[in-house]
Each structure stands twice: as structure tokens, then as C-alpha cells.
Design a protein around this motif. Sequence first.
Motif, PDB file in Angstrom:
ATOM      1  N   SER A 173      28.097  58.401  32.549  1.00 16.86           N
ATOM      2  CA  SER A 173      28.222  56.948  32.603  1.00 16.86           C
ATOM      3  C   SER A 173      28.087  56.452  34.034  1.00 16.86           C
ATOM      4  CB  SER A 173      29.570  56.506  32.021  1.00 16.86           C
ATOM      5  OG  SER A 173      30.637  57.068  32.778  1.00 16.86           O
ATOM      6  N   THR A 174      27.966  55.134  34.154  1.00 24.63           N
ATOM      7  CA  THR A 174      27.877  54.457  35.456  1.00 24.63           C
ATOM      8  C   THR A 174      29.037  53.458  35.549  1.00 24.63           C
ATOM      9  OG1 THR A 174      25.480  54.698  35.561  1.00 24.63           O
ATOM     10  CG2 THR A 174      26.464  52.977  36.915  1.00 24.63           C
ATOM     11  N   ARG A 175      29.679  53.408  36.708  1.00 22.69           N
ATOM     12  CA  ARG A 175      30.813  52.516  36.916  1.00 22.69           C
ATOM     13  C   ARG A 175      30.406  51.366  37.830  1.00 22.69           C
ATOM     14  NH1 ARG A 175      35.918  56.670  37.922  1.00 22.69           N
ATOM     15  NH2 ARG A 175      35.741  57.797  35.926  1.00 22.69           N
ATOM     16  N   ILE A 176      30.795  50.139  37.416  1.00 27.12           N
ATOM     17  CA  ILE A 176      30.472  48.929  38.182  1.00 27.12           C
ATOM     18  C   ILE A 176      31.771  48.188  38.481  1.00 27.12           C
ATOM     19  CG2 ILE A 176      29.292  46.709  38.119  1.00 27.12           C
ATOM     20  CD1 ILE A 176      27.172  47.921  36.395  1.00 27.12           C
ATOM     21  N   ARG A 177      31.980  47.828  39.749  1.00 28.10           N
ATOM     22  CA  ARG A 177      33.128  47.035  40.164  1.00 28.10           C
ATOM     23  C   ARG A 177      32.734  45.560  40.113  1.00 28.10           C
ATOM     24  NH1 ARG A 177      38.474  48.207  41.241  1.00 28.10           N
ATOM     25  NH2 ARG A 177      37.821  50.073  42.411  1.00 28.10           N
ATOM     26  N   THR A 178      33.371  44.822  39.207  1.00 31.07           N
ATOM     27  CA  THR A 178      33.018  43.417  39.021  1.00 31.07           C
ATOM     28  C   THR A 178      33.635  42.557  40.124  1.00 31.07           C
ATOM     29  OG1 THR A 178      34.939  42.942  37.630  1.00 31.07           O
ATOM     30  CG2 THR A 178      32.981  43.826  36.538  1.00 31.07           C
ATOM     31  N   ASN A 179      33.254  41.266  40.127  1.00 33.08           N
ATOM     32  CA  ASN A 179      33.823  40.339  41.114  1.00 33.08           C
ATOM     33  C   ASN A 179      35.309  40.090  40.877  1.00 33.08           C
ATOM     34  OD1 ASN A 179      31.340  40.022  42.370  1.00 33.08           O
ATOM     35  ND2 ASN A 179      30.745  38.320  41.047  1.00 33.08           N
ATOM     36  N   ASP A 180      35.778  40.344  39.671  1.00 31.86           N
ATOM     37  CA  ASP A 180      37.208  40.239  39.366  1.00 31.86           C
ATOM     38  C   ASP A 180      37.957  41.500  39.760  1.00 31.86           C
ATOM     39  OD1 ASP A 180      36.949  37.685  38.325  1.00 31.86           O
ATOM     40  OD2 ASP A 180      36.484  38.439  36.300  1.00 31.86           O
ATOM     41  N   ILE A 233      29.721  51.908  31.808  1.00 30.21           N
ATOM     42  CA  ILE A 233      28.624  51.775  30.850  1.00 30.21           C
ATOM     43  C   ILE A 233      27.991  53.144  30.645  1.00 30.21           C
ATOM     44  CG2 ILE A 233      26.457  50.599  30.339  1.00 30.21           C
ATOM     45  CD1 ILE A 233      27.241  48.438  32.308  1.00 30.21           C
ATOM     46  N   PRO A 234      27.917  53.662  29.410  1.00 28.59           N
ATOM     47  CA  PRO A 234      27.217  54.949  29.164  1.00 28.59           C
ATOM     48  C   PRO A 234      25.771  54.870  29.651  1.00 28.59           C
ATOM     49  CG  PRO A 234      28.482  54.289  27.233  1.00 28.59           C
ATOM     50  CD  PRO A 234      28.506  53.118  28.169  1.00 28.59           C
ATOM     51  N   ASN A 235      25.306  55.936  30.253  1.00 29.78           N
ATOM     52  CA  ASN A 235      23.967  55.927  30.847  1.00 29.78           C
ATOM     53  C   ASN A 235      22.862  55.735  29.815  1.00 29.78           C
ATOM     54  OD1 ASN A 235      24.827  56.219  33.486  1.00 29.78           O
ATOM     55  ND2 ASN A 235      24.849  58.448  33.370  1.00 29.78           N
TER      56      ASN A 235
END
Length: 569
Positions: A412-419, A425-427
Motif C-alpha cells: 500500500s501507499t500512505r498519504i498524509r492529508t492536510n488534516d 491506499i492499496p497499490n
Amino acid sequence: MSIANKPLTPTYSLLLFLLVLVNLTASALSAQAQLLPSDTSDSQEVLAPQWAEDSLGRRTPRGTVDGFIKAVAAEDYSKAAHYLNIEKKPRGAKQDGAILAQALQRLLDQRGNIMPYSWISNETSGLAGDNLGPNLDRVGTATYQGETFDLFVEKTEGPEGEPIWQFSSETIQRVPLEPEKVEDLPLTDRLLPTYLKENKWGGVPIGHWLAMVMLAALAYLIAWCITALIMFITRSLWRKAGEEHVTGILKAFALPTRLYLTIWILVASSREAGISIIVRQQFSELNIIILLVALLLLLWRLVDFITRFSEKRLTRRGNSAGISIVLFLRRSAKIAIVVFGIIAILSTFGFDVTTGLAALGIGGIALALGAQKTVENFVGSVTLIADQPIRVGDFCKVGDTVGTVEQIGMRSTRIRTNDRTIVTIPNGEFSSLKIENYTHRDRFWFHPVLGLRYETTPGQIRSILAELKALLLAHPKVSPDPARVRFVELGADSLKLEFFAYVLAKDYNEFLEIQEELILSIMDVIEEAGSGFAFPSQTLYLTRDKGIEKAQTQEAENTELNRSEEDAR
């Protein structure tokens, strides 16, 4: 920890599936071909007759060679004669088959060489595609009086028409019957003391076994000296030999090359020294295995070097996802090398690995079906690494998620949101989504649309347009191509002015700073021109209703009454 003791994970399931996929495909195609209807009217399938086993094992070329070697090792030359086609004896020969078998052994001991058993066909039909015909197979070479010739076995028929392979009559014709003179004997027989020649083990003088072991040690020592000399010369004459990647490749080739040279020197020297064919044939399979080990060792070392070199470069770049891919590929490649080595070695010893591979393939398919999502996510991660639409640290929008990429893993890929939350998200899903990467922008689009009050005159608008365009062209961070301002619309509540320009900023923060400066300057220009920004508004008109005149209403009613009376008459 051995591979057999490792837990069975989805990664290993995927690897097993890939390894047997080709074999299963071939098996499936073969099965499908068997299920297709055939035209029995034009052709009939001819079934090969089932012959009884030959007591001497002469149904195949390999069985004939193996049986002959075992017979002469037991010094049973009468039995060994049954492996020779002696219908045509050598010219002037009155000796029986036992004498011919002993003469063939002597030729093989002194000047002959037999191929390893794994290279000799074990089929009743012999080796196909060797351009020797269906009844002839080459099994070795021999030299006599300076002339080297091939040794053949040929297929003959027994009393009931069964196939029997024997050393060909042509080969027997070329076998010398008289033993060579003492001075012409091989080096081993001339140097060995009497007690080492008289005492035998396995039908061979003990001295031959000891000589073979000594030749193996000497061959390795010579091979080590040759490889060391090559390495020294290479490092002395080639300037790039000291670089990391070149040194790694040289080290990877060093030991496999040494093993290959050892086997080559051992085979050549044992034949020239006249070591018994029985001893050499016992070592032949071991030689093949060592050559296979040398090849596998070379592949193993190259995989280690390439992956470690790539891992160091990816570490310097901070590409953690690439490191994960490299580590996975290294493990997969090493497992593939081990599996291939086991299959090749088992095949060398004569084991039929086809059935095992088919069973392994069925299990691999079952495991792969249970790991579909894992396979999908792995393929997605490979796609992300290969195409590189994003990298760690990029600010992007993936689907409806906006944030900074923190990690690209195997699953998976990890994204740090603005919050400041983490979205994983699974690749497999990630690679199929629409990805908008803001980090790789070379410039930023400045595209505000302003609304002026309707009280603004055409002359004021012309002046404002000229001032605003001059403002854009004068700014050092605004690209002049294009940099335009246009009066585009008579809106419902304002006069629309549209900006279209690109800001040359290195990041989004700098763009916001420049945009702020431009907007403030635009406000100053509009204020100095005596105009202003329009607000969304509606105009309401108020008036008093006078109603309907009473006289007109009465007159209309009278007219309608008179019309009704006339109609009644």
C-alpha cells in the motif's frame, strides 16, 4: 534457515506460481490437444509395443553404456560382450566377445572418454535431432594412433523384434586388439607401484582412485592460480577495476570461474593420465553437478551484487519503495535459483521431475488464487516504481484524497492529508486511480476572474485593462508568454475581467506570496481608475397600483347584458 522451513507466505505462493506457470501452460496445451477430435479415417494412432525388460538393461543407449561399465568393473567380460555388436569382428580376429570387451575397456582407459550418463539418451528410440539417424547414438570419443574417432551405440533387434542397443559394429572394428607396449602405457600405470596396481577396489586398482583425488586437488590449485593471476593483471592494467561496480562483478565471477577451470583441467588431465574409465565415469556425474553449482553460484553472486548496488543508490536517493522492490526481487531470484538448481541436479541423477512439477503447479495455482489481492497490490507497486507518477514527499491528489506521499510500500501507499491524518491506499487500487501530482509543476497558473461595477464606463475599462496588462508584464516572476487581461463578459451583476498568466515559482508557498502581491496591486489599479468591485445584487422596483376604473367596468357589464337580450329574442 532453509527454504523448506520458512513459513508459506503470499510472496512465496506468488513465486511458486510463476515458476510453474510455463510448465502448467505446456501441460494444459498438451491436454487440450489430446481432447481435440481427430480424423480416424485418414490416420490411425500407432501404439508402441510394450516390450519386456531386458535382463541386461539394453533397451536404451544409457542402459547399454552403464551395463558395460558395470560388467567390466566386475571383470565379467563374458557379460560385457553382450553389450557389443560383434556380428562383424575386426579383420583377422579370432577372439571371442570377452576379448573384444576387454580390448574396448583398455582403449577407453588409455585413450577414450565416455559422456556423462545424463547426456546419454534413456529412451528406447535414442536421442532425436542428432542427425545420426534413428538407430545410432554417439556416446563418447577415443584416440588411437593419433586419430580421434567417435564411439557409437546402435539399435538392433532381438529374437522377437524388441529393441536392443549395443556398441556399434563400426566402433568394434576400430578397437585395437593387441595391448600397447610398456613404454606406450598411460602415465598412471607406469608410475604406480605394484601394490597399488594389484590391490583393486570396484574392479579398478586403488592407485587410480588415489590419482583421481590428487588430480582433483592439483586441478583446483592450478585453477586458483590462474584466476588469481587474471584478477591481478586485470586490476593492474584496467583503471576502472578499482571502482565499486567493477570490483563487485570481478568478485562474482572469481569462484565460479575457478570451479569451471577445475573441472575442465580435471577431465583433461585424468584422460591424459590414463585413469580408468570406470573411475572417470564415477566422477562424471559429480563433474556435471559441480558445473551446475558453479553456474548457480555465479547467478547467486550476480543477483547479490546487482541488488546491493541498486539498494545503495536508492538509499542515497531516499527511495524506500524502490528498496522494498529490490529486496523482494532479490529473495524471489534466489529462490528461483535454488529451485532451478534442485530440479537440474535431480534430473542429472536420472529422476523424472515432470510429475513433481505438475503437482507443485497445482498447489501453486491454489495458493495464488488465495493471494489474488496480494498479487494485484504487488503488480501495482511495481507499476508505481516503474512509471514513477509519484515519489515520497510529493504533494498530490489521488482520487478524492489530497496530501503528501509518506511511504510507497509493497502492499500500500500512505498519504498524509492536510488534516494531518494518514490515508492508506492499496497499490492495486492506487495504480488505477487518477493521480494529479502538484509537486512536479514547472509554473503556476494565475487565473482570477474579477467583476467590476456596472457604473464603470468603457473609457475606464480600457484604462484599467492597459494598466493591468502592464502590471503583469512588469513583474519579474510572471511569464510574458502568455500574460493577458481581457474584458470577457457582461455578467448578471458585474463586468467580467479575466486574467491568464503563469507565475514562475519554485513551490506553492512562493506562488501564494506572488499571487498576494499581484492581487493587491490589481486592487490599487482599479481604485485609482475610479471604479470598484461589484457585489452580487438585485434591483427592486416599487410602484403603487391604481386599480381598474369603475366607469369602464360598468360600461363593459351593460354591453354584455344587451348582447344577451338580443340573443334571447
